[in-house]
Design an enzyme around this catalytic site. Structure first.
Site, PDB file in Angstrom:
ATOM      1  N   SER A 130     -73.114  52.443  28.207  1.00  0.00           N
ATOM      2  CA  SER A 130     -73.495  53.445  29.208  1.00  0.00           C
ATOM      3  C   SER A 130     -75.017  53.363  29.378  1.00  0.00           C
ATOM      4  O   SER A 130     -75.764  54.227  28.985  1.00  0.00           O
ATOM      5  CB  SER A 130     -73.070  54.842  28.748  1.00  0.00           C
ATOM      6  OG  SER A 130     -73.706  55.202  27.542  1.00  0.00           O
ATOM      7  N   HIS A 173     -66.938  54.868  25.900  1.00  0.00           N
ATOM      8  CA  HIS A 173     -66.724  54.304  24.569  1.00  0.00           C
ATOM      9  C   HIS A 173     -65.273  54.431  24.102  1.00  0.00           C
ATOM     10  O   HIS A 173     -64.950  54.149  22.955  1.00  0.00           O
ATOM     11  CB  HIS A 173     -67.647  54.983  23.542  1.00  0.00           C
ATOM     12  CG  HIS A 173     -69.100  54.784  23.855  1.00  0.00           C
ATOM     13  ND1 HIS A 173     -70.095  55.513  23.265  1.00  0.00           N
ATOM     14  CD2 HIS A 173     -69.719  53.926  24.710  1.00  0.00           C
ATOM     15  CE1 HIS A 173     -71.265  55.114  23.734  1.00  0.00           C
ATOM     16  NE2 HIS A 173     -71.064  54.164  24.617  1.00  0.00           N
ATOM     17  N   GLU A 219     -69.721  61.725  23.585  1.00  0.00           N
ATOM     18  CA  GLU A 219     -69.886  61.881  22.137  1.00  0.00           C
ATOM     19  C   GLU A 219     -69.834  63.342  21.725  1.00  0.00           C
ATOM     20  O   GLU A 219     -70.585  64.169  22.243  1.00  0.00           O
ATOM     21  CB  GLU A 219     -71.238  61.297  21.702  1.00  0.00           C
ATOM     22  CG  GLU A 219     -71.371  59.836  22.083  1.00  0.00           C
ATOM     23  CD  GLU A 219     -72.752  59.251  21.840  1.00  0.00           C
ATOM     24  OE1 GLU A 219     -73.536  59.855  21.076  1.00  0.00           O
ATOM     25  OE2 GLU A 219     -73.040  58.192  22.421  1.00  0.00           O
ATOM     26  N   GLU A 257     -67.916  53.772  18.689  1.00  0.00           N
ATOM     27  CA  GLU A 257     -68.897  54.229  17.707  1.00  0.00           C
ATOM     28  C   GLU A 257     -68.226  54.803  16.455  1.00  0.00           C
ATOM     29  O   GLU A 257     -68.846  55.530  15.679  1.00  0.00           O
ATOM     30  CB  GLU A 257     -69.853  55.235  18.342  1.00  0.00           C
ATOM     31  CG  GLU A 257     -70.689  54.563  19.444  1.00  0.00           C
ATOM     32  CD  GLU A 257     -71.779  55.431  20.025  1.00  0.00           C
ATOM     33  OE1 GLU A 257     -71.797  56.651  19.758  1.00  0.00           O
ATOM     34  OE2 GLU A 257     -72.610  54.889  20.768  1.00  0.00           O
ATOM     35  N   ASP A 272     -73.317  64.214  23.379  1.00  0.00           N
ATOM     36  CA  ASP A 272     -73.959  63.332  24.349  1.00  0.00           C
ATOM     37  C   ASP A 272     -72.987  63.226  25.502  1.00  0.00           C
ATOM     38  O   ASP A 272     -71.936  62.583  25.388  1.00  0.00           O
ATOM     39  CB  ASP A 272     -74.254  61.945  23.757  1.00  0.00           C
ATOM     40  CG  ASP A 272     -74.838  61.012  24.815  1.00  0.00           C
ATOM     41  OD1 ASP A 272     -75.166  61.492  25.919  1.00  0.00           O
ATOM     42  OD2 ASP A 272     -74.985  59.803  24.536  1.00  0.00           O
ATOM     43  N   GLU A 281     -77.279  65.994  24.922  1.00  0.00           N
ATOM     44  CA  GLU A 281     -77.964  64.814  25.465  1.00  0.00           C
ATOM     45  C   GLU A 281     -77.379  64.466  26.830  1.00  0.00           C
ATOM     46  O   GLU A 281     -76.161  64.533  27.008  1.00  0.00           O
ATOM     47  CB  GLU A 281     -77.754  63.658  24.475  1.00  0.00           C
ATOM     48  CG  GLU A 281     -78.309  62.313  24.913  1.00  0.00           C
ATOM     49  CD  GLU A 281     -77.949  61.230  23.874  1.00  0.00           C
ATOM     50  OE1 GLU A 281     -77.795  61.558  22.675  1.00  0.00           O
ATOM     51  OE2 GLU A 281     -77.820  60.066  24.281  1.00  0.00           O
ATOM     52  N   ASP A 301     -81.685  60.563  27.398  1.00  0.00           N
ATOM     53  CA  ASP A 301     -81.417  59.170  27.002  1.00  0.00           C
ATOM     54  C   ASP A 301     -81.516  58.299  28.250  1.00  0.00           C
ATOM     55  O   ASP A 301     -82.568  57.716  28.520  1.00  0.00           O
ATOM     56  CB  ASP A 301     -80.031  59.087  26.343  1.00  0.00           C
ATOM     57  CG  ASP A 301     -79.550  57.665  26.119  1.00  0.00           C
ATOM     58  OD1 ASP A 301     -80.374  56.743  26.195  1.00  0.00           O
ATOM     59  OD2 ASP A 301     -78.343  57.449  25.862  1.00  0.00           O
ATOM     60  N   LYS A 360     -84.285  54.273  21.737  1.00  0.00           N
ATOM     61  CA  LYS A 360     -83.487  53.060  21.548  1.00  0.00           C
ATOM     62  C   LYS A 360     -84.413  51.879  21.800  1.00  0.00           C
ATOM     63  O   LYS A 360     -84.872  51.684  22.936  1.00  0.00           O
ATOM     64  CB  LYS A 360     -82.345  53.024  22.563  1.00  0.00           C
ATOM     65  CG  LYS A 360     -81.248  54.061  22.345  1.00  0.00           C
ATOM     66  CD  LYS A 360     -80.345  54.108  23.569  1.00  0.00           C
ATOM     67  CE  LYS A 360     -79.031  54.808  23.296  1.00  0.00           C
ATOM     68  NZ  LYS A 360     -78.279  55.062  24.555  1.00  0.00           N
ATOM     69  N   HIS A 367     -78.816  54.309  17.668  1.00  0.00           N
ATOM     70  CA  HIS A 367     -78.072  53.054  17.795  1.00  0.00           C
ATOM     71  C   HIS A 367     -77.662  52.834  19.243  1.00  0.00           C
ATOM     72  O   HIS A 367     -77.897  53.680  20.108  1.00  0.00           O
ATOM     73  CB  HIS A 367     -76.805  53.116  16.920  1.00  0.00           C
ATOM     74  CG  HIS A 367     -75.819  54.169  17.371  1.00  0.00           C
ATOM     75  ND1 HIS A 367     -74.522  54.227  16.935  1.00  0.00           N
ATOM     76  CD2 HIS A 367     -75.957  55.210  18.232  1.00  0.00           C
ATOM     77  CE1 HIS A 367     -73.898  55.239  17.505  1.00  0.00           C
ATOM     78  NE2 HIS A 367     -74.752  55.848  18.287  1.00  0.00           N
ATOM     79  N   LYS A 408     -79.187  59.118  15.315  1.00  0.00           N
ATOM     80  CA  LYS A 408     -77.835  59.137  15.877  1.00  0.00           C
ATOM     81  C   LYS A 408     -77.278  57.743  15.669  1.00  0.00           C
ATOM     82  O   LYS A 408     -77.759  56.783  16.268  1.00  0.00           O
ATOM     83  CB  LYS A 408     -77.923  59.473  17.373  1.00  0.00           C
ATOM     84  CG  LYS A 408     -76.582  59.624  18.031  1.00  0.00           C
ATOM     85  CD  LYS A 408     -76.710  60.074  19.464  1.00  0.00           C
ATOM     86  CE  LYS A 408     -76.553  58.895  20.391  1.00  0.00           C
ATOM     87  NZ  LYS A 408     -76.150  59.293  21.756  1.00  0.00           N
TER      88      LYS A 408
HETATM   89  P1  PGA Z   1     -74.741  53.234  24.847  1.00  0.00           P
HETATM   90  O1  PGA Z   1     -74.312  54.644  24.252  1.00  0.00           O
HETATM   91  O2  PGA Z   1     -75.337  52.430  23.761  1.00  0.00           O
HETATM   92  O3  PGA Z   1     -73.446  52.700  25.383  1.00  0.00           O
HETATM   93  O4  PGA Z   1     -75.752  53.504  25.951  1.00  0.00           O
HETATM   94  C1  PGA Z   1     -75.072  55.392  23.360  1.00  0.00           C
HETATM   95  C2  PGA Z   1     -75.660  56.614  24.042  1.00  0.00           C
HETATM   96  O5  PGA Z   1     -75.413  56.853  25.229  1.00  0.00           O
HETATM   97  O6  PGA Z   1     -76.410  57.338  23.423  1.00  0.00           O
HETATM   98 ZN    ZN Z   2     -76.701  58.752  25.356  1.00  0.00          ZN
END
Ligand code: PGA
Ligand code: ZN
Length: 442
Positions: free
Chosen positions: A54, A170, A179, A220, A260, A307, A334, A359, A387, A410
Site C-alpha cells: 500500500s 495485506h 491494520e 504482516e 492503520d 495512521e 504514512d 520507512k 517495517h 511498528k
Molecule cells: P506497506 O504497508 O508496506 O504495504 O505500505 C505498511 C503500512 O501501510 O504501514
Molecule cells: Zn501505513
C-alpha cells in the site's frame, strides 16, 4: 556513551548486490559492503531492502525490471546492476567523512528528485550496508552508531505496535482497514510488553477458532478472518478487546489499540477531484463521516493512535480530522508524508497530523530518513520506525528505533520470522543494555 565513530578512516573495499526474495516471495535487493581501516580488517555489512504494497504516491522509486518473463515483471536485476556497476565504480576505493557524505554522493549520482535513475532499492541497500559495516568496523552495536550519527539524546527500547488483525491490501478478507494493532505500552520492560503481545495474539487465535473464523495470517502475520455482519470493523475491535482481557491484561492501562487505516486504498468510485469519498462498510462516506466513525471508537475503546485515517491527497479532510482528534490521540502520517521532509514540512505548517511513520525505503537513504526524523522531533511530532508489508530477515529498523530514541516501532504481528526478527533483535538489545535499558512505554 561512546565517541562518534570515525568514518573518514574507513575505505570501501568492495560492494556487491544480488537479487533475493522478500517475505512475499518477490524479488528485492541485498547488498554486501566491505570496509577496511577499522578495528576489524575487512568488515562486511549486509543489508536487505524491504518493499511495500500500500505504497504512497510520493515514495522514492522502487526500480523493477518490468520484464514479464521473470517474476511477473517484479525482478530487480536493473537495481542490482546499478549497484554492481554504477555505484561500485563510483564508490569502491573511496573514503567518506560521514554517512551523509556517502549518501549525498549517491543522491548526486542519481540526479533525480525520487531516485528514479538508480532506484531507491539500489541506493538504500548501499546506505544501510555502509552503516552496518561501519558499526562492525568499530566493533560497535548498530544502534549505538545510529545514535551517534543521528545525535540522539538517549537510547530507549520502543513501544511495539503489533498488527494482530490484517485487512486492506495485506489480506483478502474484505476489511477496509489494513491494520488492527495492540500497543502494550503500560509495562516497564520491552520484553514484558512483547510477552503480553504474544499471549494476546495466541488468545485471539483461540477466540477466532472457537467462533469458526479463519486463523490463517496475512502479509504482516496478523490473523485475516472474514468477519461477518454490517460493522465488521467494530466486531474486530471487540474480538481484540476480549483477547486482551482473556489473556489477563488490562485494556486502557497496560494494552491499548491502534489502527492503520491506509485509507488511500479504500477510496469510493464516486470520489471526484474536489471531493474524496471513502467506501467503508457498504456506503460511500465523506472525510467528516470517517472522522466521526473513528471518534466514536476513540470514545468507546482505548484507541491511542490512528495512521492514515484519511487518504494522502485529502488534506482538507486531514485538517478537520486533526482538529477533531489531534489533541486526543496520535495521528500518524504514512502515505501522507512518505518519510519525505518536504511533505512533512507542509504538514507541520498546515497542522496536519501529529506523528510520522518512518520507512527508510520510502525516501531511499538513511541520511534523508534522519533529516525527516529530526524535523519531526523539532516540531514535536511523534515518530514510529516501521517495517514494510514485504519484509526480510534484516532487523535494521529495530536498531533504528533504539538508536534514534524515537519511542515506537511498528513491525507486525507475533508470527512470521520476517516480523519476529525485529522483536528478537530488540530482545538482544535489551539484554545488551542491561541496567541501561529503558522502555519508552513507561
Ligand atoms: P506497506 O504497508 O508496506 O504495504 O505500505 C505498511 C503500512 O501501510 O504501514
Ligand atoms: Zn501505513
Amino acid at each position: 556513551m561512546s565517541t562518534k565513530p570515525a568514518f573518514s578512516s574507513l575505505k570501501i573495499e568492495s560492494i556487491h548486490a544480488r537479487e533475493i526474495l522478500d517475505s512475499r516471495g518477490f524479488p528485492t535487493v541485498e547488498v554486501d559492503l566491505v570496509l577496511s581501516g577499522g578495528k576489524i580488517a575487512n568488515a562486511r555489512g549486509t543489508a536487505l531492502v524491504p518493499s511495500g504494497a500500500s505504497t504512497g504516491e510520493g515514495e522514492a522509486l522502487e526500480l523493477r525490471d518490468g520484464d514479464k518473463a521473470r517474476y511477473s515483471g517484479k525482478g530487480v536485476l536493473k537495481a542490482v546492476s546499478n549497484v554492481n556497476e554504477i555505484l561500485k565504480s563510483a564508490l569502491v576505493g573511496k573514503t567518506f567523512a560521514s554517512l551523509e557524505a556517502l549518501d549525498e554522493a549517491m543522491i548526486a549520482l542519481d540526479g533525480t528528485p525520487n531516485k528514479a535513475k538508480l532506484g531507491a532499492n539500489a541506493v538504500l541497500g548501499v546506505s544501510m550496508a555502509y552503516l552496518r559495516a561501519a558499526a562492525i568496523s568499530h566493533e560497535m552495536p548498530l544502534f549505538e552508531v545510529i545514535s551517534q550519527v543521528y545525535g540522539s539524546e538517549g537510547i530507549t527500547l520502543p513501544v511495539p505496535m503489533m498488527n494482530i488483525i490484517n485487512g486492506g491490501k495485506h489480506a483478502d478478507n474484505g476489511l477496509a482497514i489494513q491494520e488492527f494493532m495492540i500497543v502494550p505500552r503500560g509495562f516497564s520492560k520491552f520484553s514484558e510488553a512483547l510477552r503480553a503481545g504474544s499471549e494476546i495474539f495466541h488468545t485471539l487465535k483461540k477466540i477466532l477458532h472457537d467462533r469458526g473464523l479463519s486463523t490463517g495470517v496475512g502479509d504482516e502475520g496478523g490473523f485475516a478472518p472474514a468477519v461477518p455482519g454490517a460493522n465488521p470493523h467494530e466486531e474486530v475491535i471487540k474480538l481484540i478487546m476480549q483477547a486482551i482481557e482473556k489473556a489477563g491484561y488490562e485494556a486502557g492501562k497496560q494494552v491499548f489499540l491502534a489502527f492503520d487505516c491506509a485509507a488511500s486504498e479504500f477510496l469510493a468510485k464516486t470520489s471526484t477531484k474536489e471531493k474524496t469519498l471513502y467506501a467503508f462498510e457498504g456506503k460511500d462516506r465523506t472525510a467528516s463521516e470517517m472522522t466521526a466513525i473513528y471518534s466514536a471508537w476513540v470514545e468507546k475503546y482505548p484507541v491511542i493512535s490512528i495512521e492514515d485515517g484519511l487518504a494522502e491527497h485529502d488534506w482538507a479532510g486531514w485538517a478537520e480530522h486533526t482538529e477533531v482528534l489531534g489533541k486526543k490521540i496520535q495521528l500518524v502520517g504514512d502515505d501522507l508524508f512518505v518519510t519525505n521532509i518536504t511533505f512533512l514540512k507542509q504538514g507541520i505548517d498546515r497542522k496536519i497530523a501529529n506523528s510520522i511513520l518512518i520507512k527508510v525505503n520510502q525516501i531511499g537513504t538513511v541520511t534523508e530518513t534522519f533529516r525527516t526524523m529530526q524535523m519531526a522531533k523539532a516540531a514535536k511530532y511523534t515518530q514510529v520506525s516501521s517495517h514494510r508489508s514485504g519484509e526480510t530477515e534484516d532487523s535494521f529498523i529495530a536498531d533504528l528505533a533504539v538508536g534514534t530514541d524515537c519511542g515506537q516501532i511498528k513491525t507486525g504481528s507475533l508470527s512470521r520470522t520476517d516480523r519476529i526478527a525485529k522483536y528478537n533483535q530488540l530482545l538482544r538489545i535489551e539484554e545488551k543494555l542491561g541496567s541501561r535499558a529503558r522502555y519508552a512505554g513507561k
